[in-house]
Design a protein around this motif. Sequence first.
Motif, PDB file in Angstrom:
ATOM      1  N   ASP A 126     116.858  14.899  90.465  1.00 17.19           N
ATOM      2  CA  ASP A 126     116.017  14.942  89.270  1.00 17.19           C
ATOM      3  C   ASP A 126     114.704  15.643  89.565  1.00 17.19           C
ATOM      4  O   ASP A 126     113.996  15.297  90.515  1.00 17.19           O
ATOM      5  CB  ASP A 126     115.727  13.527  88.767  1.00 17.19           C
ATOM      6  CG  ASP A 126     116.940  12.893  88.109  1.00 17.19           C
ATOM      7  OD1 ASP A 126     117.727  13.649  87.505  1.00 17.19           O
ATOM      8  OD2 ASP A 126     117.099  11.665  88.210  1.00 17.19           O
ATOM      9  N   LEU A 127     114.388  16.594  88.717  1.00 18.11           N
ATOM     10  CA  LEU A 127     113.160  17.364  88.853  1.00 18.11           C
ATOM     11  C   LEU A 127     111.926  16.469  88.885  1.00 18.11           C
ATOM     12  O   LEU A 127     110.966  16.739  89.613  1.00 18.11           O
ATOM     13  CB  LEU A 127     113.066  18.351  87.676  1.00 18.11           C
ATOM     14  CG  LEU A 127     111.874  19.288  87.619  1.00 18.11           C
ATOM     15  CD1 LEU A 127     111.952  20.292  88.741  1.00 18.11           C
ATOM     16  CD2 LEU A 127     111.838  19.996  86.263  1.00 18.11           C
ATOM     17  N   HIS A 128     111.955  15.385  88.094  1.00 18.61           N
ATOM     18  CA  HIS A 128     110.766  14.546  87.997  1.00 18.61           C
ATOM     19  C   HIS A 128     110.667  13.531  89.142  1.00 18.61           C
ATOM     20  O   HIS A 128     109.792  12.664  89.122  1.00 18.61           O
ATOM     21  CB  HIS A 128     110.715  13.828  86.645  1.00 18.61           C
ATOM     22  CG  HIS A 128     111.874  12.910  86.388  1.00 18.61           C
ATOM     23  ND1 HIS A 128     113.010  13.313  85.749  1.00 18.61           N
ATOM     24  CD2 HIS A 128     112.059  11.612  86.691  1.00 18.61           C
ATOM     25  CE1 HIS A 128     113.846  12.297  85.657  1.00 18.61           C
ATOM     26  NE2 HIS A 128     113.294  11.245  86.233  1.00 18.61           N
ATOM     27  N   ASP A 129     111.546  13.650  90.151  1.00 20.78           N
ATOM     28  CA  ASP A 129     111.438  12.813  91.351  1.00 20.78           C
ATOM     29  C   ASP A 129     111.304  13.724  92.573  1.00 20.78           C
ATOM     30  O   ASP A 129     112.190  13.777  93.432  1.00 20.78           O
ATOM     31  CB  ASP A 129     112.665  11.911  91.479  1.00 20.78           C
ATOM     32  CG  ASP A 129     112.501  10.848  92.567  1.00 20.78           C
ATOM     33  OD1 ASP A 129     111.428  10.808  93.210  1.00 20.78           O
ATOM     34  OD2 ASP A 129     113.460  10.090  92.795  1.00 20.78           O
ATOM     35  N   PRO A 130     110.190  14.450  92.672  1.00 21.09           N
ATOM     36  CA  PRO A 130     110.045  15.430  93.753  1.00 21.09           C
ATOM     37  C   PRO A 130     110.032  14.815  95.145  1.00 21.09           C
ATOM     38  O   PRO A 130     110.467  15.452  96.106  1.00 21.09           O
ATOM     39  CB  PRO A 130     108.721  16.129  93.432  1.00 21.09           C
ATOM     40  CG  PRO A 130     107.955  15.128  92.614  1.00 21.09           C
ATOM     41  CD  PRO A 130     108.992  14.415  91.801  1.00 21.09           C
ATOM     42  N   ALA A 131     109.563  13.586  95.270  1.00 30.99           N
ATOM     43  CA  ALA A 131     109.531  12.954  96.586  1.00 30.99           C
ATOM     44  C   ALA A 131     110.939  12.786  97.142  1.00 30.99           C
ATOM     45  O   ALA A 131     111.169  12.933  98.349  1.00 30.99           O
ATOM     46  CB  ALA A 131     108.820  11.605  96.501  1.00 30.99           C
ATOM     47  N   ASP A 132     111.891  12.488  96.264  1.00 28.57           N
ATOM     48  CA  ASP A 132     113.289  12.376  96.701  1.00 28.57           C
ATOM     49  C   ASP A 132     113.820  13.727  97.168  1.00 28.57           C
ATOM     50  O   ASP A 132     114.491  13.822  98.206  1.00 28.57           O
ATOM     51  CB  ASP A 132     114.141  11.838  95.555  1.00 28.57           C
ATOM     52  CG  ASP A 132     115.635  11.901  95.863  1.00 28.57           C
ATOM     53  OD1 ASP A 132     116.076  11.216  96.801  1.00 28.57           O
ATOM     54  OD2 ASP A 132     116.349  12.655  95.170  1.00 28.57           O
ATOM     55  N   ILE A 133     113.510  14.769  96.403  1.00 31.71           N
ATOM     56  CA  ILE A 133     113.970  16.112  96.777  1.00 31.71           C
ATOM     57  C   ILE A 133     113.379  16.521  98.111  1.00 31.71           C
ATOM     58  O   ILE A 133     114.074  17.054  98.981  1.00 31.71           O
ATOM     59  CB  ILE A 133     113.576  17.123  95.679  1.00 31.71           C
ATOM     60  CG1 ILE A 133     114.259  16.774  94.359  1.00 31.71           C
ATOM     61  CG2 ILE A 133     113.920  18.553  96.106  1.00 31.71           C
ATOM     62  CD1 ILE A 133     113.764  17.564  93.169  1.00 31.71           C
ATOM     63  N   ARG A 134     112.104  16.250  98.300  1.00 28.09           N
ATOM     64  CA  ARG A 134     111.397  16.681  99.516  1.00 28.09           C
ATOM     65  C   ARG A 134     112.004  16.121 100.797  1.00 28.09           C
ATOM     66  O   ARG A 134     112.010  16.790 101.844  1.00 28.09           O
ATOM     67  CB  ARG A 134     109.922  16.254  99.410  1.00 28.09           C
ATOM     68  CG  ARG A 134     109.065  16.480 100.647  1.00 28.09           C
ATOM     69  CD  ARG A 134     108.921  17.950 100.962  1.00 28.09           C
ATOM     70  NE  ARG A 134     107.989  18.163 102.060  1.00 28.09           N
ATOM     71  CZ  ARG A 134     108.308  18.082 103.348  1.00 28.09           C
ATOM     72  NH1 ARG A 134     109.545  17.748 103.699  1.00 28.09           N
ATOM     73  NH2 ARG A 134     107.405  18.305 104.281  1.00 28.09           N
ATOM     74  N   LYS A 135     112.567  14.919 100.734  1.00 25.63           N
ATOM     75  CA  LYS A 135     113.087  14.287 101.951  1.00 25.63           C
ATOM     76  C   LYS A 135     114.582  14.497 102.144  1.00 25.63           C
ATOM     77  O   LYS A 135     115.144  14.048 103.155  1.00 25.63           O
ATOM     78  CB  LYS A 135     112.777  12.790 101.929  1.00 25.63           C
ATOM     79  CG  LYS A 135     113.524  12.002 100.852  1.00 25.63           C
ATOM     80  CD  LYS A 135     113.087  10.555 100.818  1.00 25.63           C
ATOM     81  CE  LYS A 135     113.831   9.765  99.752  1.00 25.63           C
ATOM     82  NZ  LYS A 135     113.348   8.373  99.635  1.00 25.63           N
TER      83      LYS A 135
END
Length: 272
Positions: A126-135
Amino acid sequence: MVDDEHVNQAKPSIARVYDYLLGGQDNYAVDREVGDFFKNDLPGSVAIAFSNRHALVRAVEEMTRLGIRQFLDMGSGLPTADNVHQVAQRWIPDARVVYIDNDPIVLAHGRALLADEQTTMVIQADLHDPADIRKRPEVLRLIDFEQPVGVIFSATLHHLQDEEKPAEVVRFWNAEVAPGSMFYVSHFRSGDNAETKAAEEMLQTTFGRGRWRTDDEIRGLFGDLEILEPGLVPCGLWRTTAESGAVTRIGAGVHDMTVWEQLIACGMARKR
Protein backbone atom coordinates in the motif's frame (compact mmCIF):
# COMPACT_ATOMS: atom_id res chain seq x y z
CA MET A 1 -4.82 -12.37 -19.18
CA VAL A 2 -3.15 -13.72 -16.07
CA ASP A 3 -5.42 -16.16 -14.22
CA ASP A 4 -5.07 -15.19 -10.57
CA GLU A 5 -7.53 -16.53 -8.02
CA HIS A 6 -7.05 -13.45 -5.86
CA VAL A 7 -8.24 -11.05 -8.59
CA ASN A 8 -11.76 -9.74 -7.99
CA GLN A 9 -13.34 -9.67 -11.45
CA ALA A 10 -16.62 -8.26 -10.13
CA LYS A 11 -15.11 -5.02 -8.88
CA PRO A 12 -13.42 -2.44 -11.12
CA SER A 13 -9.73 -1.76 -10.58
CA ILE A 14 -8.04 1.61 -11.10
CA ALA A 15 -5.04 -0.13 -12.67
CA ARG A 16 -7.19 -2.18 -15.05
CA VAL A 17 -9.36 0.79 -16.10
CA TYR A 18 -6.18 2.72 -16.88
CA ASP A 19 -4.89 -0.28 -18.85
CA TYR A 20 -8.12 -0.32 -20.88
CA LEU A 21 -7.95 3.41 -21.62
CA LEU A 22 -4.39 2.94 -22.93
CA GLY A 23 -5.52 0.15 -25.24
CA GLY A 24 -4.34 -2.77 -23.10
CA GLN A 25 -5.87 -6.23 -22.87
CA ASP A 26 -5.49 -6.90 -19.15
CA ASN A 27 -8.94 -5.85 -17.97
CA TYR A 28 -12.42 -7.23 -17.38
CA ALA A 29 -15.93 -6.22 -18.42
CA VAL A 30 -16.44 -4.31 -15.18
CA ASP A 31 -13.32 -2.24 -15.91
CA ARG A 32 -14.36 -1.60 -19.52
CA GLU A 33 -17.74 -0.34 -18.30
CA VAL A 34 -15.99 2.38 -16.30
CA GLY A 35 -13.54 3.08 -19.11
CA ASP A 36 -16.37 3.39 -21.63
CA PHE A 37 -17.92 6.11 -19.50
CA PHE A 38 -14.80 8.19 -20.04
CA LYS A 39 -14.58 7.25 -23.73
CA ASN A 40 -18.24 7.79 -24.60
CA ASP A 41 -19.73 10.14 -22.02
CA LEU A 42 -16.68 12.36 -21.61
CA PRO A 43 -15.27 12.43 -25.16
CA GLY A 44 -11.65 13.50 -25.26
CA SER A 45 -10.97 12.53 -21.64
CA VAL A 46 -8.78 9.56 -22.66
CA ALA A 47 -6.16 12.19 -23.55
CA ILE A 48 -5.47 12.41 -19.81
CA ALA A 49 -4.13 8.83 -19.74
CA PHE A 50 -1.96 9.22 -22.83
CA SER A 51 -0.61 12.63 -21.83
CA ASN A 52 0.31 11.25 -18.43
CA ARG A 53 2.02 8.18 -19.89
CA HIS A 54 4.12 10.13 -22.38
CA ALA A 55 5.27 12.54 -19.67
CA LEU A 56 6.34 9.60 -17.47
CA VAL A 57 8.58 8.32 -20.27
CA ARG A 58 10.22 11.74 -20.57
CA ALA A 59 10.62 11.94 -16.80
CA VAL A 60 12.47 8.62 -16.61
CA GLU A 61 14.68 9.66 -19.51
CA GLU A 62 15.48 12.91 -17.73
CA MET A 63 16.28 11.14 -14.47
CA THR A 64 18.71 8.80 -16.21
CA ARG A 65 20.33 11.79 -17.93
CA LEU A 66 20.88 13.28 -14.48
CA GLY A 67 22.55 10.07 -13.30
CA ILE A 68 19.75 8.25 -11.49
CA ARG A 69 20.40 4.49 -11.65
CA GLN A 70 17.65 3.14 -9.37
CA PHE A 71 13.92 3.80 -9.21
CA LEU A 72 10.91 3.28 -6.96
CA ASP A 73 7.68 3.41 -8.98
CA MET A 74 4.85 4.02 -6.51
CA GLY A 75 1.51 2.77 -7.77
CA SER A 76 2.96 1.49 -11.02
CA GLY A 77 -0.19 -0.02 -12.53
CA LEU A 78 -0.24 -2.78 -15.13
CA PRO A 79 2.70 -3.30 -17.49
CA THR A 80 2.33 -1.51 -20.80
CA ALA A 81 4.64 -0.21 -23.51
CA ASP A 82 7.71 1.67 -22.29
CA ASN A 83 7.62 0.58 -18.66
CA VAL A 84 9.98 2.42 -16.31
CA HIS A 85 12.63 -0.31 -16.36
CA GLN A 86 12.55 -0.50 -20.15
CA VAL A 87 12.99 3.25 -20.55
CA ALA A 88 15.70 3.48 -17.89
CA GLN A 89 17.63 0.48 -19.19
CA ARG A 90 17.78 1.91 -22.69
CA TRP A 91 20.10 4.53 -21.19
CA ILE A 92 21.53 2.67 -18.18
CA PRO A 93 21.51 -1.10 -18.87
CA ASP A 94 21.93 -2.06 -15.21
CA ALA A 95 19.33 0.39 -13.86
CA ARG A 96 17.33 -1.12 -10.99
CA VAL A 97 13.58 -0.68 -10.59
CA VAL A 98 11.08 -1.69 -7.91
CA TYR A 99 7.42 -1.41 -8.87
CA ILE A 100 4.89 -1.05 -6.04
CA ASP A 101 1.13 -1.50 -6.41
CA ASN A 102 -1.69 -2.78 -4.19
CA ASP A 103 -3.60 -4.54 -6.98
CA PRO A 104 -2.96 -8.33 -7.03
CA ILE A 105 -3.31 -8.47 -10.81
CA VAL A 106 -0.41 -6.01 -11.11
CA LEU A 107 1.69 -8.38 -9.02
CA ALA A 108 0.69 -11.36 -11.18
CA HIS A 109 1.40 -9.62 -14.47
CA GLY A 110 4.58 -8.02 -13.18
CA ARG A 111 6.02 -11.32 -12.02
CA ALA A 112 5.20 -12.91 -15.37
CA LEU A 113 6.82 -10.06 -17.28
CA LEU A 114 9.88 -9.91 -15.06
CA ALA A 115 10.46 -13.63 -14.53
CA ASP A 116 13.98 -13.46 -15.97
CA GLU A 117 14.89 -10.02 -14.67
CA GLN A 118 17.60 -9.62 -12.04
CA THR A 119 17.42 -5.83 -11.74
CA THR A 120 13.64 -5.31 -11.58
CA MET A 121 11.02 -6.39 -9.07
CA VAL A 122 7.30 -5.85 -8.42
CA ILE A 123 5.80 -6.01 -4.94
CA GLN A 124 2.24 -5.74 -3.67
CA ALA A 125 2.02 -3.06 -0.99
CA ASP A 126 0.00 0.00 0.00
CA LEU A 127 1.28 3.38 -1.06
CA HIS A 128 0.06 4.96 2.17
CA ASP A 129 2.21 2.59 4.27
CA PRO A 130 5.69 3.68 3.17
CA ALA A 131 7.40 2.31 6.28
CA ASP A 132 6.32 -1.19 5.27
CA ILE A 133 7.64 -0.70 1.75
CA ARG A 134 10.95 0.68 3.01
CA LYS A 135 11.77 -2.44 5.03
CA ARG A 136 10.73 -5.02 2.42
CA PRO A 137 13.65 -7.40 1.62
CA GLU A 138 12.93 -7.10 -2.10
CA VAL A 139 13.32 -3.33 -1.91
CA LEU A 140 16.51 -3.55 0.12
CA ARG A 141 17.98 -6.05 -2.32
CA LEU A 142 17.69 -3.68 -5.27
CA ILE A 143 17.67 -0.16 -3.82
CA ASP A 144 20.73 1.34 -2.14
CA PHE A 145 19.36 4.21 -0.07
CA GLU A 146 22.87 5.63 0.33
CA GLN A 147 22.76 6.52 -3.38
CA PRO A 148 20.28 8.79 -5.23
CA VAL A 149 16.92 7.25 -6.07
CA GLY A 150 14.29 8.23 -8.61
CA VAL A 151 10.94 8.21 -6.77
CA ILE A 152 7.93 8.16 -9.10
CA PHE A 153 4.35 9.05 -8.18
CA SER A 154 2.77 8.92 -11.63
CA ALA A 155 -0.99 9.52 -11.32
CA THR A 156 -1.11 7.95 -7.86
CA LEU A 157 -1.26 10.64 -5.17
CA HIS A 158 -4.62 11.88 -6.41
CA HIS A 159 -6.02 8.50 -5.35
CA LEU A 160 -5.12 9.31 -1.74
CA GLN A 161 -7.75 11.29 0.11
CA ASP A 162 -6.70 14.25 2.22
CA GLU A 163 -7.09 12.21 5.40
CA GLU A 164 -4.57 9.70 4.00
CA LYS A 165 -2.01 12.53 4.01
CA PRO A 166 -0.31 12.22 0.62
CA ALA A 167 2.17 14.98 1.46
CA GLU A 168 3.39 12.89 4.39
CA VAL A 169 3.97 9.95 2.05
CA VAL A 170 6.26 12.12 -0.09
CA ARG A 171 7.90 13.54 3.04
CA PHE A 172 8.68 10.03 4.29
CA TRP A 173 10.57 9.15 1.13
CA ASN A 174 12.29 12.51 1.09
CA ALA A 175 13.71 11.65 4.50
CA GLU A 176 14.79 8.16 3.41
CA VAL A 177 16.61 8.82 0.14
CA ALA A 178 20.06 10.31 -0.43
CA PRO A 179 20.74 13.88 -1.58
CA GLY A 180 20.55 14.12 -5.34
CA SER A 181 17.45 11.92 -5.46
CA MET A 182 14.70 12.97 -7.85
CA PHE A 183 10.93 12.98 -7.31
CA TYR A 184 8.42 12.95 -10.16
CA VAL A 185 4.72 13.61 -9.49
CA SER A 186 1.81 13.72 -11.91
CA HIS A 187 -1.62 14.54 -10.55
CA PHE A 188 -5.19 15.37 -11.55
CA ARG A 189 -5.39 19.15 -11.74
CA SER A 190 -8.51 21.03 -10.70
CA GLY A 191 -10.36 23.01 -13.32
CA ASP A 192 -13.37 25.21 -12.70
CA ASN A 193 -15.40 23.38 -15.30
CA ALA A 194 -17.99 20.66 -15.82
CA GLU A 195 -15.38 18.20 -17.08
CA THR A 196 -13.49 18.20 -13.79
CA LYS A 197 -16.67 17.70 -11.81
CA ALA A 198 -17.91 14.83 -14.02
CA ALA A 199 -14.61 12.93 -13.97
CA GLU A 200 -14.08 13.39 -10.24
CA GLU A 201 -17.65 12.29 -9.48
CA MET A 202 -17.18 9.13 -11.55
CA LEU A 203 -14.02 8.12 -9.70
CA GLN A 204 -15.52 8.89 -6.30
CA THR A 205 -18.68 6.92 -7.10
CA THR A 206 -16.80 3.93 -8.51
CA PHE A 207 -13.74 3.71 -6.26
CA GLY A 208 -14.63 5.88 -3.27
CA ARG A 209 -11.54 7.97 -3.94
CA GLY A 210 -10.04 10.42 -6.41
CA ARG A 211 -9.09 13.92 -5.30
CA TRP A 212 -8.49 16.65 -7.86
CA ARG A 213 -6.15 19.30 -6.39
CA THR A 214 -5.26 22.87 -7.28
CA ASP A 215 -1.80 23.78 -8.55
CA ASP A 216 -0.86 25.14 -5.13
CA GLU A 217 -2.02 21.93 -3.44
CA ILE A 218 -0.02 19.80 -5.86
CA ARG A 219 3.11 21.93 -5.35
CA GLY A 220 2.56 21.48 -1.63
CA LEU A 221 2.97 17.71 -2.03
CA PHE A 222 6.65 18.29 -2.87
CA GLY A 223 7.31 19.87 0.55
CA ASP A 224 10.81 21.35 0.73
CA LEU A 225 12.05 19.56 -2.39
CA GLU A 226 13.48 21.83 -5.09
CA ILE A 227 11.01 21.85 -8.00
CA LEU A 228 12.93 22.00 -11.29
CA GLU A 229 12.07 23.89 -14.45
CA PRO A 230 9.54 24.25 -15.96
CA GLY A 231 7.79 23.84 -12.61
CA LEU A 232 4.31 22.32 -12.36
CA VAL A 233 2.69 22.35 -15.82
CA PRO A 234 0.22 20.22 -17.79
CA CYS A 235 1.86 16.90 -18.65
CA GLY A 236 1.65 17.60 -22.36
CA LEU A 237 3.91 20.64 -21.90
CA TRP A 238 6.46 19.13 -19.51
CA ARG A 239 9.99 18.82 -20.93
CA THR A 240 8.77 18.36 -24.50
CA THR A 241 11.58 18.22 -27.05
CA ALA A 242 11.81 17.43 -30.73
CA GLU A 243 13.88 14.35 -29.83
CA SER A 244 11.24 12.85 -27.56
CA GLY A 245 9.65 9.64 -28.80
CA ALA A 246 6.36 10.65 -27.20
CA VAL A 247 3.59 12.59 -28.86
CA THR A 248 4.08 16.17 -27.71
CA ARG A 249 2.93 19.67 -28.51
CA ILE A 250 6.20 21.30 -29.49
CA GLY A 251 6.05 25.05 -28.95
CA ALA A 252 2.49 24.86 -27.68
CA GLY A 253 1.05 26.59 -24.65
CA VAL A 254 -1.88 25.91 -22.35
CA HIS A 255 -4.20 27.79 -24.68
CA ASP A 256 -3.46 25.20 -27.41
CA MET A 257 -4.52 22.25 -25.25
CA THR A 258 -7.94 20.67 -24.80
CA VAL A 259 -9.59 21.06 -21.42
CA TRP A 260 -8.83 17.37 -20.76
CA GLU A 261 -5.12 17.77 -21.48
CA GLN A 262 -5.03 20.59 -18.96
CA LEU A 263 -6.46 18.36 -16.22
CA ILE A 264 -3.28 16.32 -15.62
CA ALA A 265 -0.19 18.19 -14.43
CA CYS A 266 3.29 17.09 -13.45
CA GLY A 267 6.60 18.27 -12.06
CA MET A 268 10.01 16.99 -11.04
CA ALA A 269 11.92 17.94 -7.92
CA ARG A 270 15.35 17.25 -6.45
CA LYS A 271 16.50 16.59 -2.92
CA ARG A 272 19.40 18.90 -2.20
